[in-house]
Motif scaffolding. Structure first.
Motif, PDB file in Angstrom:
ATOM      1  N   VAL A 199       2.551 -73.960 -37.651  1.00 31.82           N
ATOM      2  CA  VAL A 199       1.599 -74.830 -36.967  1.00 31.82           C
ATOM      3  C   VAL A 199       1.877 -74.796 -35.472  1.00 31.82           C
ATOM      4  O   VAL A 199       3.013 -74.974 -35.032  1.00 31.82           O
ATOM      5  N   ARG A 200       0.838 -74.574 -34.697  1.00 32.36           N
ATOM      6  CA  ARG A 200       0.984 -74.631 -33.235  1.00 32.36           C
ATOM      7  C   ARG A 200      -0.217 -75.345 -32.632  1.00 32.36           C
ATOM      8  O   ARG A 200      -1.369 -74.996 -32.860  1.00 32.36           O
ATOM      9  N   THR A 201       0.074 -76.381 -31.856  1.00 31.58           N
ATOM     10  CA  THR A 201      -0.953 -77.066 -31.085  1.00 31.58           C
ATOM     11  C   THR A 201      -0.548 -77.042 -29.620  1.00 31.58           C
ATOM     12  O   THR A 201       0.602 -76.764 -29.276  1.00 31.58           O
ATOM     13  N   SER A 202      -1.504 -77.336 -28.751  1.00 26.44           N
ATOM     14  CA  SER A 202      -1.218 -77.269 -27.319  1.00 26.44           C
ATOM     15  C   SER A 202      -2.172 -78.156 -26.553  1.00 26.44           C
ATOM     16  O   SER A 202      -3.262 -78.493 -27.024  1.00 26.44           O
ATOM     17  N   VAL A 203      -1.755 -78.498 -25.338  1.00 29.47           N
ATOM     18  CA  VAL A 203      -2.679 -79.138 -24.407  1.00 29.47           C
ATOM     19  C   VAL A 203      -3.825 -78.174 -24.128  1.00 29.47           C
ATOM     20  O   VAL A 203      -3.675 -76.953 -24.235  1.00 29.47           O
ATOM     21  N   ASP A 204      -4.957 -78.729 -23.749  1.00 30.86           N
ATOM     22  CA  ASP A 204      -6.106 -77.899 -23.398  1.00 30.86           C
ATOM     23  C   ASP A 204      -6.295 -77.884 -21.878  1.00 30.86           C
ATOM     24  O   ASP A 204      -7.379 -78.121 -21.369  1.00 30.86           O
ATOM     25  N   HIS A 205      -5.203 -77.650 -21.179  1.00 26.98           N
ATOM     26  CA  HIS A 205      -5.298 -77.507 -19.721  1.00 26.98           C
ATOM     27  C   HIS A 205      -4.175 -76.597 -19.258  1.00 26.98           C
ATOM     28  O   HIS A 205      -3.263 -76.268 -20.020  1.00 26.98           O
ATOM     29  N   GLY A 206      -4.250 -76.185 -18.012  1.00 26.17           N
ATOM     30  CA  GLY A 206      -3.280 -75.251 -17.473  1.00 26.17           C
ATOM     31  C   GLY A 206      -2.108 -75.924 -16.791  1.00 26.17           C
ATOM     32  O   GLY A 206      -1.875 -77.135 -16.937  1.00 26.17           O
ATOM     33  N   ASN A 253      -8.388 -85.191 -23.363  1.00 30.22           N
ATOM     34  CA  ASN A 253      -8.320 -85.416 -24.804  1.00 30.22           C
ATOM     35  C   ASN A 253      -8.407 -84.127 -25.618  1.00 30.22           C
ATOM     36  O   ASN A 253      -8.405 -84.166 -26.837  1.00 30.22           O
ATOM     37  N   GLY A 254      -8.502 -82.999 -24.930  1.00 28.88           N
ATOM     38  CA  GLY A 254      -8.656 -81.731 -25.625  1.00 28.88           C
ATOM     39  C   GLY A 254      -7.338 -81.207 -26.173  1.00 28.88           C
ATOM     40  O   GLY A 254      -6.273 -81.414 -25.589  1.00 28.88           O
ATOM     41  N   VAL A 255      -7.428 -80.504 -27.313  1.00 30.17           N
ATOM     42  CA  VAL A 255      -6.248 -79.912 -27.945  1.00 30.17           C
ATOM     43  C   VAL A 255      -6.600 -78.497 -28.379  1.00 30.17           C
ATOM     44  O   VAL A 255      -7.705 -78.237 -28.875  1.00 30.17           O
ATOM     45  N   ASN A 256      -5.654 -77.591 -28.202  1.00 31.62           N
ATOM     46  CA  ASN A 256      -5.795 -76.196 -28.607  1.00 31.62           C
ATOM     47  C   ASN A 256      -4.924 -75.970 -29.845  1.00 31.62           C
ATOM     48  O   ASN A 256      -3.728 -76.249 -29.814  1.00 31.62           O
ATOM     49  N   ILE A 257      -5.515 -75.476 -30.926  1.00 31.31           N
ATOM     50  CA  ILE A 257      -4.787 -75.200 -32.165  1.00 31.31           C
ATOM     51  C   ILE A 257      -4.917 -73.715 -32.476  1.00 31.31           C
ATOM     52  O   ILE A 257      -6.027 -73.178 -32.504  1.00 31.31           O
ATOM     53  N   THR A 258      -3.797 -73.041 -32.687  1.00 30.00           N
ATOM     54  CA  THR A 258      -3.837 -71.637 -33.088  1.00 30.00           C
ATOM     55  C   THR A 258      -3.967 -71.566 -34.604  1.00 30.00           C
ATOM     56  O   THR A 258      -3.107 -72.059 -35.329  1.00 30.00           O
ATOM     57  N   VAL A 259      -5.033 -70.943 -35.062  1.00 25.66           N
ATOM     58  CA  VAL A 259      -5.367 -70.896 -36.484  1.00 25.66           C
ATOM     59  C   VAL A 259      -5.067 -69.508 -37.038  1.00 25.66           C
ATOM     60  O   VAL A 259      -5.473 -68.508 -36.456  1.00 25.66           O
ATOM     61  N   GLU A 295      -0.703 -87.234 -19.221  1.00 24.43           N
ATOM     62  CA  GLU A 295      -0.048 -86.791 -20.452  1.00 24.43           C
ATOM     63  C   GLU A 295      -0.902 -86.939 -21.700  1.00 24.43           C
ATOM     64  O   GLU A 295      -0.463 -86.595 -22.809  1.00 24.43           O
ATOM     65  N   ARG A 296      -2.137 -87.438 -21.580  1.00 33.39           N
ATOM     66  CA  ARG A 296      -2.913 -87.766 -22.779  1.00 33.39           C
ATOM     67  C   ARG A 296      -3.223 -86.552 -23.656  1.00 33.39           C
ATOM     68  O   ARG A 296      -3.219 -86.650 -24.884  1.00 33.39           O
ATOM     69  N   SER A 297      -3.481 -85.396 -23.045  1.00 36.61           N
ATOM     70  CA  SER A 297      -3.753 -84.219 -23.866  1.00 36.61           C
ATOM     71  C   SER A 297      -2.523 -83.814 -24.662  1.00 36.61           C
ATOM     72  O   SER A 297      -2.634 -83.421 -25.829  1.00 36.61           O
ATOM     73  N   LEU A 298      -1.335 -83.913 -24.062  1.00 38.67           N
ATOM     74  CA  LEU A 298      -0.112 -83.582 -24.789  1.00 38.67           C
ATOM     75  C   LEU A 298       0.112 -84.557 -25.940  1.00 38.67           C
ATOM     76  O   LEU A 298       0.499 -84.156 -27.043  1.00 38.67           O
ATOM     77  N   LEU A 299      -0.118 -85.825 -25.714  1.00 39.27           N
ATOM     78  CA  LEU A 299       0.046 -86.798 -26.787  1.00 39.27           C
ATOM     79  C   LEU A 299      -0.909 -86.508 -27.942  1.00 39.27           C
ATOM     80  O   LEU A 299      -0.525 -86.590 -29.113  1.00 39.27           O
ATOM     81  N   GLU A 300      -2.138 -86.160 -27.626  1.00 39.25           N
ATOM     82  CA  GLU A 300      -3.097 -85.839 -28.688  1.00 39.25           C
ATOM     83  C   GLU A 300      -2.682 -84.564 -29.406  1.00 39.25           C
ATOM     84  O   GLU A 300      -2.807 -84.467 -30.640  1.00 39.25           O
ATOM     85  N   ALA A 301      -2.172 -83.589 -28.661  1.00 32.86           N
ATOM     86  CA  ALA A 301      -1.688 -82.355 -29.298  1.00 32.86           C
ATOM     87  C   ALA A 301      -0.527 -82.656 -30.233  1.00 32.86           C
ATOM     88  O   ALA A 301      -0.402 -82.057 -31.309  1.00 32.86           O
ATOM     89  N   LEU A 302       0.323 -83.572 -29.849  1.00 33.18           N
ATOM     90  CA  LEU A 302       1.442 -83.960 -30.705  1.00 33.18           C
ATOM     91  C   LEU A 302       0.952 -84.671 -31.963  1.00 33.18           C
ATOM     92  O   LEU A 302       1.461 -84.436 -33.069  1.00 33.18           O
ATOM     93  N   ARG A 303      -0.044 -85.520 -31.838  1.00 32.75           N
ATOM     94  CA  ARG A 303      -0.605 -86.190 -33.012  1.00 32.75           C
ATOM     95  C   ARG A 303      -1.163 -85.159 -34.002  1.00 32.75           C
ATOM     96  O   ARG A 303      -0.961 -85.258 -35.213  1.00 32.75           O
ATOM     97  N   GLN A 304      -1.873 -84.170 -33.478  1.00 33.50           N
ATOM     98  CA  GLN A 304      -2.462 -83.162 -34.357  1.00 33.50           C
ATOM     99  C   GLN A 304      -1.383 -82.280 -34.979  1.00 33.50           C
ATOM    100  O   GLN A 304      -1.489 -81.873 -36.142  1.00 33.50           O
ATOM    101  N   ALA A 305      -0.330 -81.998 -34.217  1.00 30.50           N
ATOM    102  CA  ALA A 305       0.790 -81.230 -34.769  1.00 30.50           C
ATOM    103  C   ALA A 305       1.416 -81.982 -35.938  1.00 30.50           C
ATOM    104  O   ALA A 305       1.748 -81.395 -36.973  1.00 30.50           O
ATOM    105  N   GLU A 327       6.671 -82.764 -16.399  1.00 32.25           N
ATOM    106  CA  GLU A 327       6.245 -84.135 -16.102  1.00 32.25           C
ATOM    107  C   GLU A 327       5.498 -84.766 -17.267  1.00 32.25           C
ATOM    108  O   GLU A 327       5.761 -85.927 -17.625  1.00 32.25           O
ATOM    109  N   ILE A 328       4.564 -84.015 -17.886  1.00 30.06           N
ATOM    110  CA  ILE A 328       3.811 -84.631 -18.983  1.00 30.06           C
ATOM    111  C   ILE A 328       4.701 -84.820 -20.209  1.00 30.06           C
ATOM    112  O   ILE A 328       4.457 -85.727 -21.012  1.00 30.06           O
ATOM    113  N   ILE A 329       5.736 -84.012 -20.344  1.00 28.27           N
ATOM    114  CA  ILE A 329       6.691 -84.236 -21.439  1.00 28.27           C
ATOM    115  C   ILE A 329       7.450 -85.534 -21.216  1.00 28.27           C
ATOM    116  O   ILE A 329       7.566 -86.377 -22.127  1.00 28.27           O
ATOM    117  N   MET A 330       7.967 -85.732 -20.013  1.00 29.86           N
ATOM    118  CA  MET A 330       8.701 -86.970 -19.736  1.00 29.86           C
ATOM    119  C   MET A 330       7.807 -88.191 -19.897  1.00 29.86           C
ATOM    120  O   MET A 330       8.230 -89.221 -20.437  1.00 29.86           O
TER     121      MET A 330
END
Length: 335
Positions: free
Chosen positions: A293-300, A282-288, A313-323, A19-22
């Protein structure tokens, strides 16, 4: 503008990932900043689009060569087939296995240099295990798939970045695992990541383990002096701007007012709590530390609302921006 290809993994098909992808693909900004392609299941995305009232077209493809990245079209590299009757909101072996297969395919593409970054929708750990893949989460799975011996989790929120020395283990085990070498390597990964992002001389604040940073030996058993201070002294000798070990409550207050570019947390909840207070949307998870490069939403997977169309979908959009930002930096560095 260079527009990197971003592989978006669908996550657990029983969760809110589809759903958040769509919903994210409905934002014109996505096509403006990158060339997005989903790794997942077209049928599930079509169903999620119906739930969300989306007018987007879902197009199944076999590989990247077939992608056109046309606005209004959600292109998905089909990996397996999700049973049409697999219910939303429930743990299932089928969902856990599918989530793993999506990550596996995305990792291969990223390691081969065919995509600029991976951005992941959430998976469910119980489902992952039920599907036969015994990993604590995305971070450890990607380390395994890319042959990386050690990585770190960095969370970002507006005005705050936090990297974790330990993550998905119990608190007693975390304290036992922390040592000066691990602390030093974690700080080095944070420093390198911020430098790639354009912060040449980052200000780094390091949390203590005990309340009040041990209060000169009154709390704990000397963990700060044994496990943290030696690492800080080594890196300060390089001229790096590092303070610590500092009491976490004071450190996060100072970070919130802008004193630090990144906070080094010693264990999961020490770092996750402040980030999520600032807004999980608005949270984003980045694997360092990965070679990709890998980013992710910060929710389950949010099984309680999956399949209802209300997921944000806002966390996914922010994760995409950071990616996109990190992928651009990598591409420029390799040029």
């Amino acid at each position: 503008m260079h527009k990197p290809i971003i592989a978006i993994t669908m996550g657990d098909p029983c969760g809110v990932g589809p759903e958040i992808i769509m919903k994210s693909f409905a934002h014109d900004e996505l096509y403006a900043i990158c060339r997005p392609v989903v790794i997942g299941d077209a049928g599930r995305l079509i169903r999620a689009g119906e739930i969300c009232g989306s007018t987007l077209t879902v197009h199944a493809i076999e590989d990247l060569a077939a992608a056109t990245y046309a606005p209004g079209v959600v292109e998905v590299i089909q990996v397996g087939v999700v049973p049409p009757d697999l219910p939303f909101g429930q743990v299932s072996a089928e969902g856990g296995d599918a989530a793993y297969r999506y990550i596996e395919r995305a990792a291969r593409l990223a390691v081969a240099g065919e995509v600029g970054a991976i951005c992941t929708a959430p998976l469910n750990k119980a489902a992952l295990h039920a599907g036969g893949h015994i990993f604590p989460g995305h971070t450890e799975m990607l380390a395994h798939l890319t042959g990386t011996p050690e990585v770190s989790m960095m969370l970002t929120a507006p005005g705050l970045r936090v990297i974790h020395v330990t993550t998905h283990i119990g608190l007693i085990d975390a304290i036992a695992r922390i040592d000066a070498g691990l602390v030093q390597r974690t700080i080095e990964r944070a420093h390198a990541t911020l430098a790639k992002a354009g912060i040449a001389d980052p200000r780094i604040g390091v949390c203590a383990i005990n309340p009040h940073a041990g209060e000169n030996g009154l709390f704990g058993h000397g963990e700060e002096a044994e496990k943290i201070t030696p690492a800080i002294e080594v890196l300060q000798a390089r001229g790096w701007r590092i303070e610590g070990p500092l009491p976490a409550d004071t450190l996060f207050f100072r970070a919130g007012r802008g004193d630090f570019d990144v906070v080094v947390a010693m264990y999961h909840d020490q770092g996750h709590g402040p980030v999520k207070v600032l807004g999980i949307e608005n949270g984003v998870n980045i694997t360092v530390g990965l070679p990709v490069v890998r980013t992710s939403v910060d929710h389950g997977t949010a099984f309680d609302i999956a399949g209802t169309g209300v997921a944000d979908e806002r966390s996914l959009l922010e994760a995409l921006r950071q990616a996109v930002a990190l992928a651009d930096v990598r591409a420029q560095a390799a040029a």
